[in-house]
Design a protein around this motif. Structure first.
Motif, PDB file in Angstrom:
ATOM      1  N   ALA A  26      -3.941  19.132  28.583  1.00  0.00           N
ATOM      2  CA  ALA A  26      -3.498  20.451  28.152  1.00  0.00           C
ATOM      3  C   ALA A  26      -4.737  21.260  27.767  1.00  0.00           C
ATOM      4  O   ALA A  26      -5.802  20.696  27.524  1.00  0.00           O
ATOM      5  N   ARG A  27      -4.593  22.574  27.694  1.00  0.00           N
ATOM      6  CA  ARG A  27      -5.721  23.478  27.442  1.00  0.00           C
ATOM      7  C   ARG A  27      -6.890  23.082  28.357  1.00  0.00           C
ATOM      8  O   ARG A  27      -7.920  22.603  27.902  1.00  0.00           O
ATOM      9  N   PRO A  28      -6.722  23.292  29.637  1.00  0.00           N
ATOM     10  CA  PRO A  28      -7.705  22.794  30.602  1.00  0.00           C
ATOM     11  C   PRO A  28      -9.067  23.458  30.441  1.00  0.00           C
ATOM     12  O   PRO A  28      -9.170  24.573  29.922  1.00  0.00           O
ATOM     13  N   ASP A  29     -10.096  22.745  30.881  1.00  0.00           N
ATOM     14  CA  ASP A  29     -11.450  23.295  30.877  1.00  0.00           C
ATOM     15  C   ASP A  29     -12.038  23.162  32.282  1.00  0.00           C
ATOM     16  O   ASP A  29     -11.358  22.736  33.222  1.00  0.00           O
ATOM     17  N   GLY A  30     -13.288  23.502  32.421  1.00  0.00           N
ATOM     18  CA  GLY A  30     -13.911  23.496  33.742  1.00  0.00           C
ATOM     19  C   GLY A  30     -13.938  22.125  34.378  1.00  0.00           C
ATOM     20  O   GLY A  30     -13.768  21.989  35.595  1.00  0.00           O
ATOM     21  N   ALA A  93      -0.535  10.685  27.008  1.00  0.00           N
ATOM     22  CA  ALA A  93       0.101  11.823  26.336  1.00  0.00           C
ATOM     23  C   ALA A  93      -0.734  13.107  26.440  1.00  0.00           C
ATOM     24  O   ALA A  93      -0.213  14.209  26.223  1.00  0.00           O
ATOM     25  N   ARG A  94      -2.041  12.971  26.777  1.00  0.00           N
ATOM     26  CA  ARG A  94      -2.938  14.135  26.778  1.00  0.00           C
ATOM     27  C   ARG A  94      -2.520  15.260  27.726  1.00  0.00           C
ATOM     28  O   ARG A  94      -2.713  16.436  27.388  1.00  0.00           O
ATOM     29  N   PRO A  95      -1.982  14.959  28.916  1.00  0.00           N
ATOM     30  CA  PRO A  95      -1.589  16.081  29.776  1.00  0.00           C
ATOM     31  C   PRO A  95      -0.464  16.924  29.170  1.00  0.00           C
ATOM     32  O   PRO A  95      -0.380  18.121  29.460  1.00  0.00           O
ATOM     33  N   HIS A 110     -14.019   9.754  31.952  1.00  0.00           N
ATOM     34  CA  HIS A 110     -15.363   9.438  31.453  1.00  0.00           C
ATOM     35  C   HIS A 110     -15.433   9.471  29.929  1.00  0.00           C
ATOM     36  O   HIS A 110     -16.523   9.485  29.363  1.00  0.00           O
ATOM     37  N   HIS A 111     -14.279   9.520  29.269  1.00  0.00           N
ATOM     38  CA  HIS A 111     -14.281   9.526  27.796  1.00  0.00           C
ATOM     39  C   HIS A 111     -14.340   8.110  27.240  1.00  0.00           C
ATOM     40  O   HIS A 111     -13.651   7.223  27.735  1.00  0.00           O
ATOM     41  N   PRO A 112     -15.130   7.910  26.174  1.00  0.00           N
ATOM     42  CA  PRO A 112     -15.067   6.607  25.506  1.00  0.00           C
ATOM     43  C   PRO A 112     -13.680   6.407  24.883  1.00  0.00           C
ATOM     44  O   PRO A 112     -13.056   7.375  24.462  1.00  0.00           O
ATOM     45  N   TYR A 268      -4.253  22.830  12.102  1.00  0.00           N
ATOM     46  CA  TYR A 268      -5.446  23.408  12.732  1.00  0.00           C
ATOM     47  C   TYR A 268      -5.947  22.561  13.885  1.00  0.00           C
ATOM     48  O   TYR A 268      -5.976  21.326  13.801  1.00  0.00           O
ATOM     49  N   ARG A 269      -6.371  23.237  14.961  1.00  0.00           N
ATOM     50  CA  ARG A 269      -7.126  22.613  16.041  1.00  0.00           C
ATOM     51  C   ARG A 269      -8.575  22.605  15.596  1.00  0.00           C
ATOM     52  O   ARG A 269      -9.117  23.625  15.199  1.00  0.00           O
ATOM     53  N   VAL A 270      -9.193  21.459  15.636  1.00  0.00           N
ATOM     54  CA  VAL A 270     -10.591  21.363  15.223  1.00  0.00           C
ATOM     55  C   VAL A 270     -11.434  21.035  16.451  1.00  0.00           C
ATOM     56  O   VAL A 270     -11.148  20.079  17.177  1.00  0.00           O
ATOM     57  N   SER A 271     -12.462  21.846  16.682  1.00  0.00           N
ATOM     58  CA  SER A 271     -13.435  21.551  17.731  1.00  0.00           C
ATOM     59  C   SER A 271     -14.767  21.257  17.069  1.00  0.00           C
ATOM     60  O   SER A 271     -15.154  21.937  16.118  1.00  0.00           O
ATOM     61  N   LEU A 272     -15.451  20.260  17.587  1.00  0.00           N
ATOM     62  CA  LEU A 272     -16.731  19.851  16.998  1.00  0.00           C
ATOM     63  C   LEU A 272     -17.814  19.832  18.076  1.00  0.00           C
ATOM     64  O   LEU A 272     -17.552  19.446  19.225  1.00  0.00           O
ATOM     65  N   ARG A 273     -18.988  20.256  17.698  1.00  0.00           N
ATOM     66  CA  ARG A 273     -20.148  20.166  18.592  1.00  0.00           C
ATOM     67  C   ARG A 273     -21.344  19.687  17.780  1.00  0.00           C
ATOM     68  O   ARG A 273     -21.425  19.935  16.587  1.00  0.00           O
ATOM     69  N   SER A 274     -22.292  19.046  18.465  1.00  0.00           N
ATOM     70  CA  SER A 274     -23.521  18.631  17.788  1.00  0.00           C
ATOM     71  C   SER A 274     -24.649  18.575  18.796  1.00  0.00           C
ATOM     72  O   SER A 274     -24.433  18.624  19.999  1.00  0.00           O
ATOM     73  N   GLY A 288      -7.684  11.140  14.696  1.00  0.00           N
ATOM     74  CA  GLY A 288      -6.662  11.022  15.735  1.00  0.00           C
ATOM     75  C   GLY A 288      -6.966  11.758  17.012  1.00  0.00           C
ATOM     76  O   GLY A 288      -6.141  11.803  17.921  1.00  0.00           O
ATOM     77  N   GLY A 289      -8.160  12.362  17.103  1.00  0.00           N
ATOM     78  CA  GLY A 289      -8.555  13.051  18.331  1.00  0.00           C
ATOM     79  C   GLY A 289      -9.532  12.208  19.109  1.00  0.00           C
ATOM     80  O   GLY A 289      -9.469  10.983  19.080  1.00  0.00           O
ATOM     81  N   GLY A 290     -10.454  12.853  19.771  1.00  0.00           N
ATOM     82  CA  GLY A 290     -11.432  12.108  20.547  1.00  0.00           C
ATOM     83  C   GLY A 290     -12.411  13.032  21.216  1.00  0.00           C
ATOM     84  O   GLY A 290     -12.473  14.217  20.894  1.00  0.00           O
ATOM     85  N   GLY A 291     -13.155  12.488  22.154  1.00  0.00           N
ATOM     86  CA  GLY A 291     -14.132  13.281  22.875  1.00  0.00           C
ATOM     87  C   GLY A 291     -15.420  12.535  23.062  1.00  0.00           C
ATOM     88  O   GLY A 291     -15.422  11.307  23.155  1.00  0.00           O
ATOM     89  N   HIS A 292     -16.497  13.261  23.106  1.00  0.00           N
ATOM     90  CA  HIS A 292     -17.806  12.684  23.372  1.00  0.00           C
ATOM     91  C   HIS A 292     -18.687  12.797  22.130  1.00  0.00           C
ATOM     92  O   HIS A 292     -18.304  13.410  21.149  1.00  0.00           O
ATOM     93  N   LYS A 293     -19.875  12.235  22.225  1.00  0.00           N
ATOM     94  CA  LYS A 293     -20.812  12.278  21.095  1.00  0.00           C
ATOM     95  C   LYS A 293     -21.108  13.717  20.652  1.00  0.00           C
ATOM     96  O   LYS A 293     -21.104  14.025  19.469  1.00  0.00           O
ATOM     97  N   ASN A 294     -21.311  14.600  21.607  1.00  0.00           N
ATOM     98  CA  ASN A 294     -21.730  15.970  21.292  1.00  0.00           C
ATOM     99  C   ASN A 294     -20.622  17.021  21.399  1.00  0.00           C
ATOM    100  O   ASN A 294     -20.863  18.195  21.110  1.00  0.00           O
ATOM    101  N   ALA A 295     -19.439  16.624  21.862  1.00  0.00           N
ATOM    102  CA  ALA A 295     -18.335  17.589  22.011  1.00  0.00           C
ATOM    103  C   ALA A 295     -17.018  16.846  21.850  1.00  0.00           C
ATOM    104  O   ALA A 295     -16.713  15.950  22.622  1.00  0.00           O
ATOM    105  N   ALA A 296     -16.260  17.224  20.842  1.00  0.00           N
ATOM    106  CA  ALA A 296     -15.023  16.493  20.573  1.00  0.00           C
ATOM    107  C   ALA A 296     -14.034  17.398  19.841  1.00  0.00           C
ATOM    108  O   ALA A 296     -14.373  18.519  19.451  1.00  0.00           O
ATOM    109  N   GLY A 297     -12.830  16.900  19.668  1.00  0.00           N
ATOM    110  CA  GLY A 297     -11.822  17.700  18.988  1.00  0.00           C
ATOM    111  C   GLY A 297     -10.678  16.864  18.457  1.00  0.00           C
ATOM    112  O   GLY A 297     -10.531  15.691  18.805  1.00  0.00           O
ATOM    113  N   CYS A 298      -9.891  17.486  17.572  1.00  0.00           N
ATOM    114  CA  CYS A 298      -8.716  16.816  17.003  1.00  0.00           C
ATOM    115  C   CYS A 298      -7.805  17.881  16.408  1.00  0.00           C
ATOM    116  O   CYS A 298      -8.162  19.053  16.355  1.00  0.00           O
ATOM    117  N   THR A 299      -6.638  17.467  15.989  1.00  0.00           N
ATOM    118  CA  THR A 299      -5.709  18.375  15.321  1.00  0.00           C
ATOM    119  C   THR A 299      -5.424  17.810  13.939  1.00  0.00           C
ATOM    120  O   THR A 299      -5.146  16.613  13.807  1.00  0.00           O
TER     121      THR A 299
END
Ligand code: 5GP
Ligand code: MN
Length: 326
Positions: A26-30, A93-95, A110-112, A268-274, A288-299
């Motif tokens: 959901a909320r597709p990206d490039g 469940a992600r789609p 490619h997600h851990p 809240y939708r939380v987006s994280l970058r580093s 309860g979310g997920g993502g990569h080392k430098n880009a991730a998110g959760c609710t």
């Protein structure tokens, strides 16, 4: 590669099966859009029937890409498919598309931390984008790299590396991109479509959100916030915030950004970058979310003041590698 590797099994499954439904998060990206469409074009080149289904529409700047208008927006899928190809999703469940789990599932990610929900599961955490994996798949299927396929893969890689900023980039990334350009990708046109196709509401919204940005006491962490009222006042929409989170990182001292977007009430939708070695993916996972080392998110749900303080502490710990002292 062994003949029975997950990769080879997927190559065989794509060759043997005929009708495919392809979905992603959901909320597709490039990366999700580019990977799905590159696969769809490649499978069709082999004479397959392919339906691309997502829960949410693509962000407006991606509408210019050849396959995007054909993507079906639906929250459930039914019909006669020999397989469902799920890209970029750690969990089924992600789609957010009901019914996918009734098909023969091909899980490409490619997600851990992928849960391995498929009948066939192919993970490659070393891939900078799912698009890199789709490139390998297209090659193994023996499909010629058309400009359309190449452009969708390039879109995936360009966006998922944060325009070639993230530590996930490898020599392979550039080797693939070299081949994509030789196949006819116009990198200037792609960059224009992705990054220089904004509307004025988006620019105003960026202005409003960045004006309200807070910086932590150490000057290393930016906290950005958006609610429906702010969006309305600026004349922009939530979709317009795509990419906003990366702007604070352009400040040299800023090591990490957390972006809170109000869903409804206290949710809240939380987006994280580093930058670099700071692992904010682990923080997203903790919530309860997920993502990569430098880009991730959760609710998350709770009073915003408490949430901001909590995430600030977590990020400080991630930066310092030890509990922060107050
Ligand atoms: P964004 O901040 O752009 O929404 O998400 C950044 C990345 O974090 C996405 O590419 C995705 O990999 C991951 N991500 C974001 N939100 C979630 C979530 O709720 N669950 C999981 N598993 N991953 C997420
Ligand atoms: Mn990705």
């Amino acid at each position: 590669m062994h003949s029975d590797s997950p990769f080879q099994q997927i190559v065989d499954a794509v060759r043997q099966r005929h009708r495919f439904v392809v979905s992603s998060h959901a909320r597709p990206d490039g990366d999700s859009i580019g990977s799905q469409l590159a696969f769809a074009y490649a499978a069709r080149a082999l004479g397959k029937e392919v339906l691309v289904v997502n829960k949410d529409a693509a962000p407006p700047p991606l509408m210019a890409f050849p396959g995007v208008p054909e993507i079906q927006i639906a929250s459930q899928v039914s019909g006669d498919f020999d397989a469902a190809v799920i890209m970029e999703c750690g969990e089924i469940a992600r789609p957010g598309v009901a019914g996918l789990d009734r098909y023969f599932l091909i899980n490409i990610d490619h997600h851990p931390g992928n849960t391995g929900y498929g009948a066939l599961n192919w993970f490659d955490e070393s891939a900078a984008a799912c698009g890199e994996m789709v490139f390998d798949l297209v090659m193994a299927l023996g499909v010629p790299l058309t400009p359309e396929i190449a452009t969708h893969i390039y879109l995936a890689i360009l966006t998922d590396t944060g325009s070639f900023h993230y530590s996930s980039i490898s020599p392979r990334t550039f080797d693939i991109c070299r081949q994509l350009l030789e196949a006819g990708v116009d990198p200037v046109a792609v960059a224009r479509s992705v990054y220089d196709s904004n509307n004025m509401g988006r620019l105003k919204l960026f202005g409003a959100v960045l004006s309200a940005m807070q910086i932590d006491a150490t000057g290393r962490i930016a906290i950005v916030y958006l609610d429906h009222e702010m969006a309305r006042a600026a004349g922009g929409t939530y979709e317009d915030t795509e990419g906003l989170i990366n702007l604070p990182l352009t400040v040299k001292e800023i090591q990490s950004v957390v972006f809170f977007k109000q869903n409804e009430g206290d949710e809240y939708r939380v987006s994280l970058r580093s930058k670099g070695d700071i692992d904010i993916g682990a923080i997203a996972k903790e919530f309860g979310g997920g993502g990569h080392k430098n880009a991730a998110g959760c609710t998350v749900t709770g009073p915003i003041d408490k949430l901001q303080k909590l995430f600030l502490e977590k990020i400080e710990q991630a930066i310092d590698g030890r509990p922060a002292h107050h």
